[in-house]
Design an enzyme around this catalytic site. Structure first.
Site, PDB file in Angstrom:
ATOM      1  N   HIS A   1       0.861  -1.191   0.000  1.00  0.00           N
ATOM      2  CA  HIS A   1       0.000   0.000   0.000  1.00  0.00           C
ATOM      3  C   HIS A   1       0.897   1.240   0.000  1.00  0.00           C
ATOM      4  CE1 HIS A   1       0.880   0.507   4.232  1.00  0.00           C
ATOM      5  NE2 HIS A   1       0.228  -0.581   4.602  1.00  0.00           N
TER       6      HIS A   1
ATOM      7  N   CYS B 116       2.613 -11.258  19.688  1.00  0.00           N
ATOM      8  CA  CYS B 116       1.643 -10.733  18.722  1.00  0.00           C
ATOM      9  C   CYS B 116       2.087 -11.133  17.324  1.00  0.00           C
ATOM     10  CB  CYS B 116       1.510  -9.211  18.807  1.00  0.00           C
ATOM     11  SG  CYS B 116       0.529  -8.554  17.422  1.00  0.00           S
TER      12      CYS B 116
ATOM     13  N   CYS C  34      -2.957  -6.858  21.793  1.00  0.00           N
ATOM     14  CA  CYS C  34      -1.789  -6.076  21.371  1.00  0.00           C
ATOM     15  C   CYS C  34      -2.236  -4.621  21.253  1.00  0.00           C
ATOM     16  CB  CYS C  34      -1.289  -6.587  20.018  1.00  0.00           C
ATOM     17  SG  CYS C  34      -0.172  -5.425  19.197  1.00  0.00           S
TER      18      CYS C  34
HETATM   19  N1  MSP Z   1       9.065  -6.892   7.806  1.00  0.00           N
HETATM   20  C1  MSP Z   1       9.137  -5.804   8.746  1.00  0.00           C
HETATM   21  C2  MSP Z   1      10.454  -5.072   8.618  1.00  0.00           C
HETATM   22  C3  MSP Z   1      11.675  -5.912   8.759  1.00  0.00           C
HETATM   23  S1  MSP Z   1      13.136  -5.030   8.488  1.00  0.00           S
HETATM   24  C4  MSP Z   1      14.346  -6.042   8.956  1.00  0.00           C
HETATM   25  C5  MSP Z   1       7.987  -4.836   8.511  1.00  0.00           C
HETATM   26  N2  MSP Z   1       7.403  -4.897   7.328  1.00  0.00           N
HETATM   27  S2  MSP Z   1       6.142  -4.048   6.874  1.00  0.00           S
HETATM   28  O1  MSP Z   1       5.860  -4.491   5.539  1.00  0.00           O
HETATM   29  O2  MSP Z   1       5.094  -4.179   7.833  1.00  0.00           O
HETATM   30  O3  MSP Z   1       6.549  -2.534   6.906  1.00  0.00           O
HETATM   31  C6  MSP Z   1       7.588  -2.054   6.129  1.00  0.00           C
HETATM   32  C7  MSP Z   1       7.695  -0.557   6.201  1.00  0.00           C
HETATM   33  O4  MSP Z   1       6.485   0.074   5.758  1.00  0.00           O
HETATM   34  C8  MSP Z   1       7.967  -0.031   7.606  1.00  0.00           C
HETATM   35  O5  MSP Z   1       8.992   0.944   7.563  1.00  0.00           O
HETATM   36  C9  MSP Z   1       6.670   0.612   7.987  1.00  0.00           C
HETATM   37  O6  MSP Z   1       6.864   1.664   8.873  1.00  0.00           O
HETATM   38  C10 MSP Z   1       6.179   1.112   6.632  1.00  0.00           C
HETATM   39  N3  MSP Z   1       4.759   1.403   6.707  1.00  0.00           N
HETATM   40  C11 MSP Z   1       3.710   0.538   6.817  1.00  0.00           C
HETATM   41  N4  MSP Z   1       2.563   1.269   6.960  1.00  0.00           N
HETATM   42  C12 MSP Z   1       2.850   2.587   6.957  1.00  0.00           C
HETATM   43  C13 MSP Z   1       2.115   3.780   6.957  1.00  0.00           C
HETATM   44  N5  MSP Z   1       0.802   3.802   7.063  1.00  0.00           N
HETATM   45  N6  MSP Z   1       2.800   4.943   6.818  1.00  0.00           N
HETATM   46  C14 MSP Z   1       4.155   4.995   6.612  1.00  0.00           C
HETATM   47  N7  MSP Z   1       4.866   3.892   6.597  1.00  0.00           N
HETATM   48  C15 MSP Z   1       4.267   2.692   6.917  1.00  0.00           C
HETATM   49  O7  MSP Z   1       7.679  -4.062   9.389  1.00  0.00           O
END
Ligand code: MSP
Length: 527
Positions: free
Chosen positions: A23, A132, A157
């Site tokens: 997204h 979680c 959580c």
């Molecule tokens: N797999 C872990 C990261 C492991 S790194 C060794 C993870 N993945 S994630 O897919 O959930 O998120 C990846 C990135 O997307 C993170 O930096 C997270 O902060 C970012 N975002 C996810 N949703 C977001 C928003 N709504 N806004 C901004 N960034 C966000 O966490």
């Protein structure tokens, strides 16, 4: 010299969970890293940009099972159909893409675990507590809430508002507590290690409260990397995911490649700053490796006041925006509208308004007017710059000041500020053309030298804009570059050195410009 301390730039994004499709929150992290790395690369700094996918753990295993396929099949499908295509949708120039199912990763993770085990930093113990799956995180009692309503009697959580699981397992533990003082020393000695300050303060307070050892293995799931000294365990997903930054760059297999890249700048969302600024440097310290150069935490994209996410059903696909506004407008908008490091609200109205005002009417019109006038009044040839008037000099001053300030802003991880600075040039030149009235000068042969000056000054400012905006909007600036004839007169856009771009008088007099179609076409709005 400013920024001469930056001799290499290795930037890594977090690796993305493949339980679901991307997204715009994910796209935001990707675009920011891409723009920063393009800027540094085009400043002549050896640069490496790494991104990838996080494929193990319970969350992905369960999603795969719910969809009737194996976790590996699920991961392959999502990587090929969603995550790799995202790189194209956003026009990312990453140097590598690591998957945690890559053999290079699995081999190096095992080597790392063996090293820490041999050094005495890993021991066997019992974990009893909460977990979680949404966060893939062991939760201290302080981070869980009492459930209410449908969740009456469960513990929830605080991030996902879903029940946590109660675990009681034999696990391997990493002696993280050993590194509490070393971490505090790192934060004190390297004050810009964690940015922005709000996140830094929170992390320091967290570590000051005391660190516990970390459970780093799971025995009740098998979708993960086998612990090399105990085949009944797989590695805790975060512990191995963090290692991607070094397994992708040659640690344990190619020391020379690794030494040329590590340490990295880590760009993360603030929700995962703790993993990167506490656990990760502690792991590196245990292995005798340097901590990252910096952990920069950006804010959240909010939609309707909430963190945008699939779980909240507020997830917006990047293509929903790029299909309408184009990739470059997407890249520009998120970096311009949101102060990097703070949360920012996304709205279609704001996006449309900025597209119209800043891109189409601001930069787009400026470029098409100037190029059309040079074609009309000077038969498409760049005029020679006569002696500059005060007004001309004022433009060259804005160019050099704005480019210097934008460069400083990019080195400070403030792309919003860099764009604001560069827009000073757009606004100054638009105002200058209104004041100088080149269409009136064109009617008077006695004013030919003034017309040359106005057209040359405007063209050269566009040249500076094309170069400095190219990390943000690679396709649009390429179009502009070709329109200016600069691909022929000056060479490839990507070869132009950004910090030098503010010097006036670079576009060669006598060279031919070309035609330019609208840089930012009008958007058909369905209403
Ligand atoms: N797999 C872990 C990261 C492991 S790194 C060794 C993870 N993945 S994630 O897919 O959930 O998120 C990846 C990135 O997307 C993170 O930096 C997270 O902060 C970012 N975002 C996810 N949703 C977001 C928003 N709504 N806004 C901004 N960034 C966000 O966490």
């Amino acid at each position: 010299m400013a920024h001469s301390d930056v001799d290499t730039f290795f930037i890594a994004t977090p690796i993305f969970y493949v339980n679901d499709v991307p997204h715009i929150g994910h796209a935001y992290t990707e675009v920011a890293a891409d723009v920063l790395s393009r800027w540094m690369r085009q400043s002549g700094i050896p640069t490496w940009f790494l991104t990838g996918t996080d494929e193990h753990g319970q969350k992905i295993m369960r999603t795969a099972l719910a969809n009737g396929v194996t976790p590996r099949e699920w991961a392959d499908r999502l990587v090929e159909q969603s995550w790799k295509p995202l790189l194209k949708t956003l026009n990312l120039a990453n140097d590598d893409f690591i998957r945690t199912t890559d053999e290079r990763h699995e081999t190096a993770v095992k080597k790392f675990l063996t090293l820490l085990h041999d050094k005495g930093y890993i021991y066997q113990g019992e974990y009893e507590g909460f977990y979680c799956v949404g966060c893939e995180e062991y939760k201290p009692a302080a981070d869980v809430l009492e459930g209410q309503g449908e969740f009456e009697g469960s513990k929830l959580c605080s991030i996902h508002s879903r029940p946590v699981e109660v675990l009681k397992e034999e696990n391997y533990f990493f002696k993280m507590s050993t590194f509490q003082q070393d971490l505090l020393d790192l934060y004190a000695n390297q004050p810009d290690f964690i940015q922005p300050a709000s996140v830094r303060n929170e992390i320091i307070a967290f570590v000051n409260r005391g660190l516990e050892d970390l459970s780093i293995s799971r025995s009740n799931i098998d979708w993960g990397i086998e612990v090399p000294f105990d085949a009944d365990h797989v590695t805790y997903v975060w512990f191995e995911a963090l290692l991607n930054y070094i397994t992708a760059t040659g640690w344990g297999t190619d020391d020379e490649a690794f030494a040329s890249k590590w340490p990295a700048v880590q760009l993360v969302g603030k929700d995962i700053a703790r993993f990167h600024a506490v656990i990760w440097p502690a792991m590196l310290m245990a292995a005798g490796l340097a901590p990252p150069k910096k952990v920069f935490a950006h804010g959240w994209l909010l939609v309707g006041g909430e963190k945008m996410s699939k779980t909240n059903l507020t997830g917006i696909a990047p293509t929903d925006i790029t299909d309408v506004f184009g990739t470059d407008a997407f890249r520009y908008y998120f970096l311009r509208a949101i102060t990097f490091g703070s949360d920012g609200s996304f709205s279609w109205e704001d996006l449309s308004a900025r597209y119209e005002a800043e891109l189409a009417n601001g930069l787009g019109n400026l470029a098409s007017r100037v190029i059309a006038m040079v074609n009309r009044y000077r038969e498409g040839v760049v005029p020679t710059m006569p002696d500059a008037s005060d007004a001309d000099q004022a433009i060259s001053r804005v160019m050099s000041e704005a480019v210097d300030a934008a460069n400083t802003a990019m080195h400070n991880f403030a792309p919003h500020e860099a764009l604001a600075q560069l827009w000073r040039i757009v606004e100054a030149v638009n105002g200058y053309i209104t004041e100088q009235e080149p269409w009136a000068l064109a009617k008077d042969d006695g004013q030919a030298a003034r017309l040359d000056a106005v057209l040359y000054t405007s063209l050269d400012a566009l040249r500076a804009l094309a170069v400095t905006l190219s990390p943000f909007m690679p396709e649009t600036t390429e179009k502009l570059w070709v329109g200016l004839g600069a691909d022929t007169s000056l060479g490839a856009l990507q070869e132009q050195i950004i910090p030098d771009a503010g010097h006036f008088g670079v576009l060669p007099a006598g060279s031919a410009i070309a035609e330019l179609s609208a840089l930012f076409p009008r958007i058909e709005q369905d209403s």
